[in-house]
Design a protein around this motif. Structure first.
Motif, PDB file in Angstrom:
ATOM      1  N   ALA A 163     -37.801 -27.339   3.675  1.00 37.82           N
ATOM      2  CA  ALA A 163     -37.609 -26.501   4.860  1.00 37.82           C
ATOM      3  C   ALA A 163     -38.307 -25.152   4.693  1.00 37.82           C
ATOM      4  O   ALA A 163     -38.972 -24.671   5.619  1.00 37.82           O
ATOM      5  CB  ALA A 163     -36.116 -26.306   5.131  1.00 37.82           C
ATOM      6  N   LEU A 164     -38.171 -24.539   3.520  1.00 36.09           N
ATOM      7  CA  LEU A 164     -38.860 -23.271   3.258  1.00 36.09           C
ATOM      8  C   LEU A 164     -40.367 -23.455   3.329  1.00 36.09           C
ATOM      9  O   LEU A 164     -41.076 -22.662   3.955  1.00 36.09           O
ATOM     10  CB  LEU A 164     -38.452 -22.718   1.889  1.00 36.09           C
ATOM     11  CG  LEU A 164     -39.124 -21.417   1.480  1.00 36.09           C
ATOM     12  CD1 LEU A 164     -38.677 -20.265   2.364  1.00 36.09           C
ATOM     13  CD2 LEU A 164     -38.820 -21.100   0.030  1.00 36.09           C
ATOM     14  N   ASN A 165     -40.869 -24.512   2.714  1.00 38.25           N
ATOM     15  CA  ASN A 165     -42.313 -24.767   2.724  1.00 38.25           C
ATOM     16  C   ASN A 165     -42.858 -24.966   4.136  1.00 38.25           C
ATOM     17  O   ASN A 165     -44.005 -24.612   4.420  1.00 38.25           O
ATOM     18  CB  ASN A 165     -42.647 -25.995   1.873  1.00 38.25           C
ATOM     19  CG  ASN A 165     -42.511 -25.733   0.388  1.00 38.25           C
ATOM     20  OD1 ASN A 165     -42.421 -24.586  -0.054  1.00 38.25           O
ATOM     21  ND2 ASN A 165     -42.486 -26.791  -0.393  1.00 38.25           N
ATOM     22  N   GLU A 166     -42.034 -25.531   5.021  1.00 37.89           N
ATOM     23  CA  GLU A 166     -42.456 -25.805   6.397  1.00 37.89           C
ATOM     24  C   GLU A 166     -42.076 -24.672   7.359  1.00 37.89           C
ATOM     25  O   GLU A 166     -42.296 -24.799   8.562  1.00 37.89           O
ATOM     26  CB  GLU A 166     -41.838 -27.117   6.880  1.00 37.89           C
ATOM     27  CG  GLU A 166     -42.271 -28.331   6.076  1.00 37.89           C
ATOM     28  CD  GLU A 166     -43.756 -28.605   6.188  1.00 37.89           C
ATOM     29  OE1 GLU A 166     -44.325 -28.400   7.284  1.00 37.89           O
ATOM     30  OE2 GLU A 166     -44.361 -29.007   5.168  1.00 37.89           O
ATOM     31  N   SER A 167     -41.481 -23.600   6.829  1.00 40.60           N
ATOM     32  CA  SER A 167     -40.972 -22.502   7.664  1.00 40.60           C
ATOM     33  C   SER A 167     -40.017 -23.021   8.728  1.00 40.60           C
ATOM     34  O   SER A 167     -39.981 -22.526   9.851  1.00 40.60           O
ATOM     35  CB  SER A 167     -42.122 -21.724   8.315  1.00 40.60           C
ATOM     36  OG  SER A 167     -42.959 -21.151   7.344  1.00 40.60           O
ATOM     37  N   ASP A 168     -39.230 -24.017   8.358  1.00 35.00           N
ATOM     38  CA  ASP A 168     -38.224 -24.586   9.258  1.00 35.00           C
ATOM     39  C   ASP A 168     -36.894 -23.893   8.950  1.00 35.00           C
ATOM     40  O   ASP A 168     -36.087 -24.376   8.160  1.00 35.00           O
ATOM     41  CB  ASP A 168     -38.135 -26.104   9.054  1.00 35.00           C
ATOM     42  CG  ASP A 168     -37.209 -26.775  10.053  1.00 35.00           C
ATOM     43  OD1 ASP A 168     -36.373 -26.070  10.685  1.00 35.00           O
ATOM     44  OD2 ASP A 168     -37.302 -28.006  10.190  1.00 35.00           O
TER      45      ASP A 168
END
Length: 137
Positions: free
Chosen positions: A14-19
């Motif tokens: 989620a952090l990597n995808e800015s989700d």
């Protein structure tokens, strides 16, 4: 893969995808985030020392850091279960725009409650992370 590892991997994805909504779902309302960005070797990016309390404050801080750094990515390298509720993990922070990212090796220690991340502390060395485990952190 254990439940703790799955939760950690979902949060990292989620952090990597800015989700930020998905990240929020992975974090316990009583979250405690300590030293979220290791300050060793970081010269061009702002450091965020200290401890941040609550899910909203933790997610807001990570969002702010990702935006100011023009992108962040975490590559998980290894994990180790700690006691009944912990996970020690080695990871690489990739900070900045893709064409000019800086890389930083770091270690994290997270605790889990009710299938969510309850606390996370980030360390610049494995020895520091293992010392925290020995102290019962």
């Amino acid at each position: 893969m254990t439940d703790r590892e799955q939760i950690a991997r979902r949060a990292i994805e989620a952090l990597n995808e800015s989700d930020w909504d998905a990240l929020t779902d992975c974090i316990h309302p009583d979250m405690r985030l300590s030293q979220p960005v290791p300050d060793v070797g970081q010269t061009q990016y702002e450091s965020y020392p200290g401890t941040y309390h609550g899910r909203t404050e933790a997610v807001d801080l990570l969002r702010e850091f990702a935006e100011r750094a023009d992108g962040v990515r975490i590559d998980l390298r290894s994990t180790e279960l700690v006691g009944d509720d912990g996970l020690l993990y080695e990871f690489v922070w990739l900070i900045g725009p893709e064409e000019g990212r800086s890389a930083q090796l770091a270690w994290g220690l997270s605790r889990f409650k009710a299938d969510r991340v309850l606390s996370s502390s980030i360390f610049a060395t494995e020895d520091a992370a293992r010392s925290a485990i020995a102290r019962g952190a």
